[in-house]
Motif scaffolding. Structure first.
Motif, short mmCIF file in Angstrom:
data_model
loop_
_atom_site.label_atom_id
_atom_site.label_comp_id
_atom_site.label_asym_id
_atom_site.label_seq_id
_atom_site.Cartn_x
_atom_site.Cartn_y
_atom_site.Cartn_z
N LEU A 146 -1.71 -31.42 -35.08
CA LEU A 146 -1.45 -30.12 -35.70
C LEU A 146 -2.60 -29.69 -36.58
CD1 LEU A 146 0.32 -27.71 -36.54
CD2 LEU A 146 1.42 -29.23 -38.22
N ARG A 147 -3.13 -30.64 -37.34
CA ARG A 147 -4.25 -30.31 -38.22
C ARG A 147 -5.46 -29.86 -37.43
NH1 ARG A 147 -5.25 -34.52 -42.83
NH2 ARG A 147 -3.19 -33.70 -43.32
N ALA A 148 -5.71 -30.50 -36.30
CA ALA A 148 -6.84 -30.10 -35.45
C ALA A 148 -6.67 -28.67 -34.96
CB ALA A 148 -6.98 -31.07 -34.28
N ARG A 149 -5.43 -28.31 -34.58
CA ARG A 149 -5.19 -26.94 -34.11
C ARG A 149 -5.40 -25.94 -35.25
NH1 ARG A 149 -0.72 -29.48 -31.65
NH2 ARG A 149 0.75 -28.54 -33.14
N LEU A 150 -4.93 -26.28 -36.44
CA LEU A 150 -5.11 -25.38 -37.59
C LEU A 150 -6.59 -25.24 -37.95
CD1 LEU A 150 -2.11 -26.52 -39.79
CD2 LEU A 150 -2.36 -24.32 -38.63
N GLU A 151 -7.34 -26.33 -37.86
CA GLU A 151 -8.77 -26.26 -38.17
C GLU A 151 -9.52 -25.44 -37.13
OE1 GLU A 151 -9.92 -30.33 -38.64
OE2 GLU A 151 -9.31 -30.39 -40.76
N THR A 152 -9.06 -25.49 -35.88
CA THR A 152 -9.66 -24.64 -34.85
C THR A 152 -9.39 -23.17 -35.15
OG1 THR A 152 -9.42 -26.37 -33.16
CG2 THR A 152 -9.67 -24.09 -32.40
N ARG A 154 -6.53 -19.75 -51.19
CA ARG A 154 -7.37 -19.62 -49.99
C ARG A 154 -8.30 -20.81 -49.78
NH1 ARG A 154 -8.94 -13.74 -47.69
NH2 ARG A 154 -6.87 -12.81 -47.80
N ASN A 155 -7.96 -21.94 -50.39
CA ASN A 155 -8.71 -23.17 -50.12
C ASN A 155 -8.27 -23.67 -48.75
OD1 ASN A 155 -9.04 -26.14 -49.97
ND2 ASN A 155 -9.93 -25.88 -51.99
N PRO A 156 -9.19 -23.77 -47.77
CA PRO A 156 -8.78 -24.12 -46.40
C PRO A 156 -8.00 -25.42 -46.30
CG PRO A 156 -11.02 -23.29 -46.39
CD PRO A 156 -10.62 -23.45 -47.83
N ARG A 157 -8.41 -26.44 -47.05
CA ARG A 157 -7.73 -27.73 -46.97
C ARG A 157 -6.30 -27.63 -47.46
NH1 ARG A 157 -11.46 -27.97 -44.59
NH2 ARG A 157 -9.85 -28.12 -43.01
N ARG A 158 -6.11 -26.90 -48.55
CA ARG A 158 -4.76 -26.76 -49.11
C ARG A 158 -3.87 -25.92 -48.20
NH1 ARG A 158 -6.69 -25.31 -55.28
NH2 ARG A 158 -7.61 -27.34 -55.76
N MET A 159 -4.44 -24.87 -47.63
CA MET A 159 -3.64 -24.03 -46.73
C MET A 159 -3.21 -24.82 -45.49
SD MET A 159 -5.29 -20.19 -46.93
CE MET A 159 -6.95 -20.67 -46.44
N ILE A 160 -4.13 -25.59 -44.94
CA ILE A 160 -3.80 -26.37 -43.75
C ILE A 160 -2.71 -27.39 -44.08
CG2 ILE A 160 -4.70 -28.19 -42.25
CD1 ILE A 160 -7.30 -26.58 -42.07
N ARG A 161 -2.83 -28.06 -45.23
CA ARG A 161 -1.82 -29.06 -45.60
C ARG A 161 -0.46 -28.40 -45.83
NH1 ARG A 161 0.65 -33.50 -44.63
NH2 ARG A 161 1.67 -34.42 -46.45
N ALA A 162 -0.45 -27.22 -46.46
CA ALA A 162 0.82 -26.53 -46.71
C ALA A 162 1.49 -26.13 -45.39
CB ALA A 162 0.60 -25.31 -47.59
#
Length: 299
Positions: free
Chosen positions: A118-124, A151-159
């Motif tokens: 899931l994280r890989a898809r969000l990072e894409t 709008r911190n990408p890491r925090r948004m992806i984790r949320a």
């Protein structure tokens, strides 16, 4: 004890001085210093700077591995328990506000383990559509979590990951009972103009210390490493090594990003009423510290 504030405000030196005075040990709250071999780019404290004091939660995982707040909290709890068992005082220090908040407020993240696919898809998606797209999705799900992510990408992806795994709003899924101990939080206040100068000096010093060689070594040893996760300057230096950016442009971009990050840190910590703002000089600040703290100095 916790020493917080923006990057380049002098947290490490202050925390070392304070821990030495109190008979304590350091516990890092830095999301980038957990990575082994990322020494120059994360401004990791050297043995000389630590002056023999233990510093927990640095050099925890390799650059190719993911590490999140869900990984940090149990490890930090273990470090605190170890320090207390030695009858010493833990001194938390670092600028990753999310790590500190999760630890100090007892967030329960065990039911939302990382999902690599899931994280890989969000990072894409992040690469293709930018952070605004993830912010919009998160804001529809949980406006509180979106505001916290800033709008911190890491925090948004984790949320978004927490929501997908648990089916609950991230701001609610994270909460649990606070720990049975309290903390005094000291925020280091530096004028913005001086902070900007310190940041520019730090980035220049990183380059002079061999930052390009560090990035090249990590790329060879860990080809799957995500440089965005490792910290500001790593993607820019990698692009420079590929010939896509001059060294001067890489330095300028890194300075700008770190300055923006420092302002986000200030916004985060200034919103926390627990933080007591002081000068980053321990001797000058002693008169403003709570008497109970300095009364616990080692004799």
């Amino acid at each position: 004890m916790a020493v917080v504030g923006p990057t380049a405000s002098g947290k490490t030196a202050f925390a070392v001085d304070l821990a030495a005075r109190l008979g304590g040990e350091l516990v890092s709250a830095d999301s980038r210093q957990v990575y082994r071999h990322c020494d120059i780019g994360t401004n990791k404290p050297t043995p000389e700077e630590l002056r023999g004091l233990p510093c927990h939660l640095i050099d925890v995982v390799d650059p190719g591995e993911a590490f999140t707040v869900a990984d940090y909290v149990p490890r930090a709890h273990a470090a605190l328990t170890t320090i207390w068992a030695r009858n010493r005082i833990p001194v938390l220090q670092g600028g990753t506000g999310l790590y500190l908040k999760a630890l100090l407020e007892g967030w329960n993240l065990a039911d939302a383990p990382p999902d690599p696919a899931l994280r890989a898809r969000l990072e894409t998606r992040l690469e293709r559509e930018g952070p605004a797209a993830l912010d919009a999705d998160l804001r529809q799900i949980d406006p509180v979590a979106a505001d916290r992510a800033q709008r911190n990408p890491r925090r948004m992806i984790r949320a978004l990951e927490i929501h997908t795994v648990t089916g609950r709003a991230p701001s609610l899924a994270r909460r649990s009972a606070p720990p049975p101990w309290t903390v005094t939080m000291l925020g280091l206040e530096v004028p913005l103009a001086e902070l900007d100068q310190r940041i520019a000096f730090r980035v220049t010093r990183m380059v002079d210390a061999g930052f390009a060689d560090e990035v090249a070594m990590i790329r060879r040893a860990y080809p799957r490493a995500d440089f965005r996760r490792l910290g500001h300057g790593y993607p820019e230096m990698a692009r420079h090594l590929d010939g896509g950016m001059t060294l001067e442009a890489a330095v300028a971009a890194t300075v700008q990003q770190v300055r923006q990050y420092a302002r986000r840190q200030l916004t985060w910590f200034r919103a926390d009423p627990r933080v007591r703002w002081i000068t980053p000089d321990l001797e000058a600040a002693i008169g403003r510290l709570p008497p109970a703290i300095m009364g616990s100095e080692a004799s």
